[in-house]
Enzyme design. Structure first.
Site, mmCIF file in Angstrom:
data_model
loop_
_atom_site.group_PDB
_atom_site.id
_atom_site.type_symbol
_atom_site.label_atom_id
_atom_site.label_comp_id
_atom_site.label_asym_id
_atom_site.label_seq_id
_atom_site.Cartn_x
_atom_site.Cartn_y
_atom_site.Cartn_z
ATOM 1 N N ASN A 1 -7.182 -29.571 -5.421
ATOM 2 C CA ASN A 1 -7.449 -28.331 -4.683
ATOM 3 C C ASN A 1 -6.316 -27.681 -3.703
ATOM 4 O O ASN A 1 -6.710 -26.669 -3.290
ATOM 5 C CB ASN A 1 -8.583 -28.889 -3.513
ATOM 6 N N ASP B 1 -19.821 -29.852 -4.296
ATOM 7 C CA ASP B 1 -19.568 -28.559 -5.129
ATOM 8 C C ASP B 1 -20.761 -27.431 -4.962
ATOM 9 O O ASP B 1 -21.991 -27.709 -4.725
ATOM 10 C CB ASP B 1 -19.605 -28.783 -6.678
HETATM 11 C C1 FPP Z 1 -16.410 -27.590 -3.601
HETATM 12 O O1 FPP Z 1 -16.894 -26.395 -3.384
HETATM 13 C C2 FPP Z 1 -16.064 -27.863 -2.188
HETATM 14 C C3 FPP Z 1 -14.888 -28.478 -1.668
HETATM 15 C C4 FPP Z 1 -13.672 -28.249 -2.416
HETATM 16 C C5 FPP Z 1 -14.583 -28.772 -0.427
HETATM 17 C C6 FPP Z 1 -15.643 -29.628 0.467
HETATM 18 C C7 FPP Z 1 -15.135 -29.581 2.021
HETATM 19 C C8 FPP Z 1 -16.075 -29.402 2.836
HETATM 20 C C9 FPP Z 1 -17.563 -29.533 2.673
HETATM 21 C C10 FPP Z 1 -15.502 -29.560 4.345
HETATM 22 C C11 FPP Z 1 -15.360 -30.726 4.915
HETATM 23 C C12 FPP Z 1 -15.880 -31.952 4.357
HETATM 24 C C13 FPP Z 1 -16.229 -32.916 5.118
HETATM 25 C C14 FPP Z 1 -16.647 -34.351 4.424
HETATM 26 C C15 FPP Z 1 -16.463 -33.006 6.822
HETATM 27 P P1 FPP Z 1 -16.224 -24.994 -4.138
HETATM 28 O O2 FPP Z 1 -15.600 -24.349 -3.159
HETATM 29 O O3 FPP Z 1 -15.349 -25.520 -5.368
HETATM 30 O O4 FPP Z 1 -17.512 -24.378 -4.807
HETATM 31 P P2 FPP Z 1 -17.763 -23.363 -5.912
HETATM 32 O O5 FPP Z 1 -17.486 -24.087 -7.071
HETATM 33 O O6 FPP Z 1 -18.899 -22.834 -5.677
HETATM 34 O O7 FPP Z 1 -16.373 -22.401 -5.621
#
Ligand code: FPP
Length: 250
Positions: free
Chosen positions: A78, A30
């Site tokens: 998501n 996150d």
């Molecule tokens: C949450 O941060 C993150 C995600 C929904 C996506 C995670 C995906 C990756 C890191 C890319 C691919 C993964 C792998 C394992 C290769 P957020 O966007 O909700 O953050 P925020 O709360 O700051 O908006």
């Protein structure tokens, strides 16, 4: 006994006892979006750096002897994000899977997936199948990426599978136990995580591993996932090692 020491401003010095590591660590990835926004970049830039952080942490977990690492990369909720953001996450996953297919045998790292793979595009589903087939031949550290995963969805899927077995007559309702229910989950055969890490400042589970985290120790940090380093992992493990785990006993 191997120990690692560090001191961060405002925090007590701590240490990791590498002979007493958790067997299974789960992480909610996150803070990618905020990391990017703080720098005036599009949210997708945060996911790219987040994918790099994942590579670093997954490799390190393997190196220090963590048996299982499970990460929450994409939840059932998501899909509500802008199309471009979903597309970027899917292409980062694709790139990671392609790399893994080339390297997992050499590194003896198993790559598994949890979640409902149905809605993923055909190419990604094919890569998931390929990783699973290679993993079947391997014995090393198991990295599990949760994609289109929801804890409640997982429990409903498991209940449905059990009900179908009852209808087919292979099992009776009264035979269901916690142990046998475990076998119907996406995580069948994987021990429950002892340590759950959530970077990004929020202190909730967000529908992640609801069944499996019944006795997990939670570690929350304000560090955003793209900034998560090996030192942060040490801090989380040391905090876990300081806890007194009683499992309901005294
Ligand atoms: C949450 O941060 C993150 C995600 C929904 C996506 C995670 C995906 C990756 C890191 C890319 C691919 C993964 C792998 C394992 C290769 P957020 O966007 O909700 O953050 P925020 O709360 O700051 O908006």
């Amino acid at each position: 006994m191997k120990l690692a020491f560090w001191k961060k401003e405002g925090e007590p010095a701590g240490q990791v006892d590498f002979s007493r590591l958790p067997r299974h660590i789960a992480i909610i990835l996150d803070g990618n979006g905020r990391w990017a926004q703080k720098r005036g970049l599009p949210r997708t830039a945060g996911h790219k750096v987040g994918a790099e952080a994942f590579r670093t942490i997954a490799t390190y977990c393997r190196d220090i002897g963590i048996d299982y690492l499970t990460v929450y990369a994409f939840s059932t909720e998501n899909w509500k994000r802008p199309e471009e953001e979903v597309g970027t996450i899917m292409s980062l996953l694709k790139r990671y899977l392609l790399e893994a297919i080339d390297t997992m045998e050499r590194d003896n790292v198993r790559l598994r997936f949890m979640g409902d793979m149905g809605p993923l595009n055909e190419e990604l589903r094919g890569l998931v199948d390929e990783c699973n087939a290679i993993s079947d031949r391997l014995t090393g550290c198991q990295c599990c990426i949760c994609i289109n995963y929801g804890g409640r969805d997982e429990i409903v899927h498991a209940a449905r599978k059990f009900a179908m077995d009852c209808t087919a007559g292979t099992v009776k309702p009264e035979q269901l136990t916690e142990e046998s229910f475990d076998g119907y989950l996406y995580s069948a055969g994987i021990p429950s995580p002892e340590l759950l890490i959530r970077p990004g400042g929020e202190q909730r589970l967000s529908n992640f591993l609801l069944w499996q985290c019944a006795y997990a120790e939670f570690y929350f940090t304000d560090v955003l996932w793209p900034d998560f380093t090996k030192a942060e992992l040490h801090r989380a493990i040391a905090a876990y090692q300081r806890r007194n785990r009683r499992f309901g006993a005294v």
